[in-house]
Design an enzyme around this catalytic site. Structure first.
Site, PDB file in Angstrom:
ATOM      1  N   GLN A 101       0.845  -1.200   0.000  1.00 23.45           N
ATOM      2  CA  GLN A 101       0.000   0.000   0.000  1.00 23.45           C
ATOM      3  C   GLN A 101       0.879   1.249   0.000  1.00 23.45           C
ATOM      4  OE1 GLN A 101      -2.358   1.588   3.309  1.00 23.45           O
ATOM      5  NE2 GLN A 101      -4.128   1.699   1.957  1.00 23.45           N
ATOM      6  N   TYR A 188      -5.650  11.314   3.883  1.00 22.12           N
ATOM      7  CA  TYR A 188      -4.238  11.504   3.541  1.00 22.12           C
ATOM      8  C   TYR A 188      -4.096  12.258   2.221  1.00 22.12           C
ATOM      9  CZ  TYR A 188      -3.673   8.490   7.542  1.00 22.12           C
ATOM     10  OH  TYR A 188      -3.735   7.982   8.816  1.00 22.12           O
ATOM     11  N   ARG A 235      -7.543   2.592  -2.987  1.00 17.25           N
ATOM     12  CA  ARG A 235      -8.420   2.573  -1.809  1.00 17.25           C
ATOM     13  C   ARG A 235      -9.014   3.951  -1.550  1.00 17.25           C
ATOM     14  NH1 ARG A 235      -7.984   0.470   4.486  1.00 17.25           N
ATOM     15  NH2 ARG A 235      -9.642  -1.014   4.100  1.00 17.25           N
ATOM     16  N   GLY A 331     -10.012  -6.368   9.355  1.00 16.42           N
ATOM     17  CA  GLY A 331      -8.825  -5.713   9.895  1.00 16.42           C
ATOM     18  C   GLY A 331      -8.498  -6.189  11.291  1.00 16.42           C
ATOM     19  N   ARG A 332      -9.206  -5.654  12.278  1.00 17.22           N
ATOM     20  CA  ARG A 332      -8.920  -6.019  13.667  1.00 17.22           C
ATOM     21  C   ARG A 332      -9.043  -7.517  13.905  1.00 17.22           C
ATOM     22  NH1 ARG A 332     -12.314  -0.802  15.267  1.00 17.22           N
ATOM     23  NH2 ARG A 332     -13.249  -1.507  13.300  1.00 17.22           N
TER      24      ARG A 332
HETATM   25  C1  FMN Z   1      -4.375  -0.681  13.728  1.00 23.43           C
HETATM   26  C2  FMN Z   1      -4.975  -0.242  12.413  1.00 23.43           C
HETATM   27  C3  FMN Z   1      -4.134   0.266  11.439  1.00 23.43           C
HETATM   28  C4  FMN Z   1      -4.664   0.642  10.190  1.00 23.43           C
HETATM   29  N1  FMN Z   1      -3.801   1.076   9.201  1.00 23.43           N
HETATM   30  C5  FMN Z   1      -4.270   1.339   7.959  1.00 23.43           C
HETATM   31  C6  FMN Z   1      -3.375   1.653   6.896  1.00 23.43           C
HETATM   32  O1  FMN Z   1      -2.138   1.681   7.036  1.00 23.43           O
HETATM   33  N2  FMN Z   1      -3.927   1.916   5.679  1.00 23.43           N
HETATM   34  C7  FMN Z   1      -5.282   1.883   5.464  1.00 23.43           C
HETATM   35  O2  FMN Z   1      -5.733   2.115   4.344  1.00 23.43           O
HETATM   36  N3  FMN Z   1      -6.147   1.554   6.453  1.00 23.43           N
HETATM   37  C8  FMN Z   1      -5.677   1.255   7.682  1.00 23.43           C
HETATM   38  N4  FMN Z   1      -6.546   0.864   8.662  1.00 23.43           N
HETATM   39  C9  FMN Z   1      -7.973   0.600   8.333  1.00 23.43           C
HETATM   40  C10 FMN Z   1      -8.183  -0.886   8.049  1.00 23.43           C
HETATM   41  O3  FMN Z   1      -7.579  -1.274   6.814  1.00 23.43           O
HETATM   42  C11 FMN Z   1      -9.682  -1.280   7.974  1.00 23.43           C
HETATM   43  O4  FMN Z   1     -10.307  -0.555   6.968  1.00 23.43           O
HETATM   44  C12 FMN Z   1     -10.348  -1.023   9.313  1.00 23.43           C
HETATM   45  O5  FMN Z   1      -9.613  -1.630  10.360  1.00 23.43           O
HETATM   46  C13 FMN Z   1     -11.780  -1.535   9.345  1.00 23.43           C
HETATM   47  O6  FMN Z   1     -11.828  -2.933   9.324  1.00 23.43           O
HETATM   48  P1  FMN Z   1     -12.166  -3.778  10.664  1.00 23.43           P
HETATM   49  O7  FMN Z   1     -13.420  -3.171  11.242  1.00 23.43           O
HETATM   50  O8  FMN Z   1     -12.369  -5.176  10.156  1.00 23.43           O
HETATM   51  O9  FMN Z   1     -11.013  -3.632  11.600  1.00 23.43           O
HETATM   52  C14 FMN Z   1      -6.065   0.532   9.934  1.00 23.43           C
HETATM   53  C15 FMN Z   1      -6.890   0.061  10.960  1.00 23.43           C
HETATM   54  C16 FMN Z   1      -6.372  -0.334  12.171  1.00 23.43           C
HETATM   55  C17 FMN Z   1      -7.292  -0.910  13.237  1.00 23.43           C
END
Ligand code: FMN
Length: 373
Positions: A101, A188, A235, A331-332
């Site tokens: 990414q 961003y 994205r 994600g989480r």
């Molecule tokens: C710890 C953490 C770091 C993340 N870092 C990024 C990132 O570097 N780039 C990005 O596009 N989204 C990032 N996100 C968003 C996740 O890709 C994802 O869209 C978000 O966690 C929602 O999914 P979930 O509800 O299944 O966790 C991050 C989310 C979390 C929790």
């Protein structure tokens, strides 16, 4: 869930994905210092999660000014490219498919993270509010801080940024990645150009929607020339806010999200990229994407569509079966469950995520989440 659509393989560009479960980009801030270099610990983390049908790395800054949080890995130096090779080798040994990414935070940064302590860069000199960055206060220790006031890029500097994305994409191929995703979400740099709230420019990159989408268009075209459109994803995080609190997301207001993002997605369709990743708002009581928008996206874009944001396996199946999308990211849940696809397949319970070890630190809360016994 074994027999669900989540476990039907699908094609993404040249790659046959073994399932539709995705590791989305997740910043974990564990690169080696100095130099923000991907390392063996990170390779172990990604290797553990290579049972995902498709993986995207944490955001990796394309240039030194692209960094907004301490210890995030970059992809602009030779050492960083070498470091990432450890990650791609590990994932490929496990039969995984992984894209990098490409990230530039723009104004969501702090002078202390910028080369020479200078101001972060942005479309316009407007500071981000309602958002924090993470700065190093002592080796290995850090603290949240408000972003610094940025300075506006000149027109020729904007054109240089396009070339930096192309170079980062070349670096990603050198590092062994299967493709790249351009991070245009979450407030961003590219998002800052798209939003009229953060873009007050008077040159060809500001003003009309067409102008505000010009940077997106140029970066997407330039990166597609490097990696091939079939190895490219973008994205977005379209926000359909219902309250004033929701309307401010990473310090950025989305106006006319339906029109803005359908126009943006038309550009992706013209370039012909492999996939569109939609990051839905993921806080408590966050606004959902309207079905009218999901349908408009599907009829505008012919590549694969990936959804993320508080998905359960059941909700993921519904979105795919409704025809709105093809892939679902967790994600989480994937942070806390390295064997997530197996757990979903067998309807096994999930480990809870520990928020205190999300950003920075050691292998604790990173590579020690247990698989299901
Ligand atoms: C710890 C953490 C770091 C993340 N870092 C990024 C990132 O570097 N780039 C990005 O596009 N989204 C990032 N996100 C968003 C996740 O890709 C994802 O869209 C978000 O966690 C929602 O999914 P979930 O509800 O299944 O966790 C991050 C989310 C979390 C929790």
């Amino acid at each position: 869930m074994k027999d669900s659509i989540l476990f039907q393989s699908t094609q993404l560009g040249p790659y046959t994905l073994k399932n539709r479960i995705v590791l989305p980009p997740l910043t974990r801030s564990r690169s080696s210092q100095p130099g923000n270099i991907a390392n063996d610990l990170m390779a172990a983390y990604y290797r553990q999660r290579a049972s995902a049908g498709f993986m995207v790395t944490e955001g990796t800054q394309i240039e030194p000014r692209g960094q907004g949080y301490a210890w995030t890995p970059g992809i602009h130096s030779a050492e960083q490219v070498e470091g990432w090779r450890k990650v791609t080798d590990a994932v490929h040994e496990e039969g995984g498919v992984i894209f990098a990414q490409l990230w530039h935070v723009g104004r969501v940064s702090h002078n202390s993270l910028q080369p020479g302590g200078e101001a972060p860069i942005a479309p316009s000199a407007i500071a981000a509010d309602n958002v924090s960055v993470f700065i190093e206060t002592a080796p290995g220790a850090g603290a949240l801080a408000p972003p610094s006031v940025p300075r506006a890029l000149t027109t020729s500097e904007v054109k240089e940024i396009v070339q930096m994305y192309a170079q980062a994409a070349r670096n990603a191929l050198d590092a062994g990645f299967d493709g790249v995703e351009i991070h245009c979400a979450n407030g961003y740099l590219v998002n800052q150009f798209i939003s009229a709230h953060t873009n007050h420019r008077e040159d060809e990159y500001g003003g009309s929607l067409e102008n505000r989408l010009r940077l997106l268009r140029e970066i997407t075209q330039a990166v597609a020339e490097v990696v091939g459109k079939e190895r490219l994803g973008v994205r977005f995080a379209p926000l359909f806010a219902s309250t004033d609190e929701d309307r401010v997301y990473l310090g950025l207001v989305e106006e006319n999200p339906h029109e803005t993002y359908v126009e943006a997605i038309k550009i992706l369709e013209e370039v012909g990229i492999a996939y569109l990743s939609l990051a839905e708002a993921d806080w408590n009581n966050a606004p959902e994407l309207p079905e009218t928008f999901r349908s408009a996206v599907r009829s505008t874009f012919s590549g694969k569509i990936l959804y993320a944001g508080k998905y359960t396996a059941e909700r993921g199946v519904r979105v795919i079966e409704a025809g709105w999308g093809d892939l679902v990211a967790f994600g989480r849940p994937f942070i806390a469950n390295p064997d997530l696809p197996t757990r979903i397949a067998n309807d096994w319970p999930l480990n809870p995520v520990d928020p205190s070890t999300m950003y920075g630190g050691t292998g604790k809360g990173y590579i020690d989440y247990p698989t299901y016994e």
